[in-house]
Write a protein that holds these residues in place. Structure first.
Motif, PDB file in Angstrom:
ATOM      1  N   LEU A  80      42.116  42.297  49.703  1.00  0.00           N
ATOM      2  CA  LEU A  80      41.316  41.596  49.469  1.00  0.00           C
ATOM      3  C   LEU A  80      42.072  41.144  50.665  1.00  0.00           C
ATOM      4  N   LEU A  95      33.400  36.771  50.220  1.00  0.00           N
ATOM      5  CA  LEU A  95      34.149  37.457  48.766  1.00  0.00           C
ATOM      6  C   LEU A  95      34.290  37.318  48.118  1.00  0.00           C
ATOM      7  N   ILE A 205      38.778  49.901  49.930  1.00  0.00           N
ATOM      8  CA  ILE A 205      38.031  48.383  50.434  1.00  0.00           C
ATOM      9  C   ILE A 205      37.330  48.511  51.878  1.00  0.00           C
TER      10      ILE A 205
END
Length: 228
Positions: A80, A95, A205
């Motif tokens: 991430l 995010l 992701i």
């Protein structure tokens, strides 16, 4: 506190709608209960922030992780961390990672993973519960995660080492708690929700990024992260 009579969100919401500020179409969203939006999370300084404020003005990818000592969560968050902020800004998406430890563990976890996007904790796991996050491992085939680099033995040894060498000897969260991934906002709207069935069941992701119109990210070139 949330009213005990309100049931948790448990429905998997389809993310099939084309990327847009607010996806439209049948079953493309469901409301987030106001009582859940008003629950607090804590930032790295221990300051409470209302959960709903995190996505009040724009869409957010919100990733709930198991606990900060989990090597699988650590490696997922390392990936991430590789999402360029410019990619998110172009799509007007934020995010957010949410853990369930004490806020004291946020800064060391970010330093370890290289994660520099938004991060908070829900120490009482109240939001986890209200969103229907599972507790305990469900035996289910989750496929090979593209984000897990360590095997069980090496990953577990590293997690144990971090536990015994850390300033506070704890699990940095409930080891039985599972996480999940949501797309929320603007406002109290849920556009997508995935409940992890076990520690390996993270949503890939790039499949989440695609749902919000964020560019594909190449996770094969990995940053230098010191494993301790």
């Amino acid at each position: 506190m949330a009213a005990p009579s309100e049931a948790p969100v448990t429905r998997q919401v389809s993310g099939h709608a084309a990327p847009a500020p607010v996806p439209s179409g049948p079953a493309s969203w469901q409301p987030l209960a106001a009582a859940v939006a008003e629950l607090p999370v804590l930032d790295a300084s221990g300051r409470p922030v209302l959960f709903g404020e995190l996505f009040r003005e724009r869409r957010a990818i919100v990733v709930f992780v198991r606990h900060f000592l989990c090597y699988i969560c650590k490696e997922y968050v390392e990936d991430l961390a590789k999402i360029p902020k410019s990619f998110l800004q172009e799509a007007n998406v934020t995010l957010i990672v949410i853990g369930q430890s004490s806020y004291h563990h946020i800064e060391p976890f970010c330093k370890l993973t290289g994660y520099s996007h938004e991060i908070y904790v829900d120490p009482e796991r109240e939001i986890y519960k209200r969103l229907g996050m599972k507790r305990g491992e469900e035996i289910a085939f989750s496929g090979q995660s593209p984000h897990v680099k360590s095997n069980i033995l090496s990953g577990s040894i590293r997690s144990l080492w971090r536990a015994v060498t850390g300033p506070l000897f704890d699990f940095q969260g409930d080891p039985a708690q599972q996480g999940g991934t949501l797309i929320l906002g603007p406002g109290n709207n849920i556009h997508f929700i995935h409940h992890d069935r076990n520690r390996l069941d993270h949503k890939p992701i790039n499949s989440v990024l695609q749902l919000v119109g964020v560019q594909h990210v190449d996770f094969t070139s990995r940053p230098s992260v010191i494993h301790v």
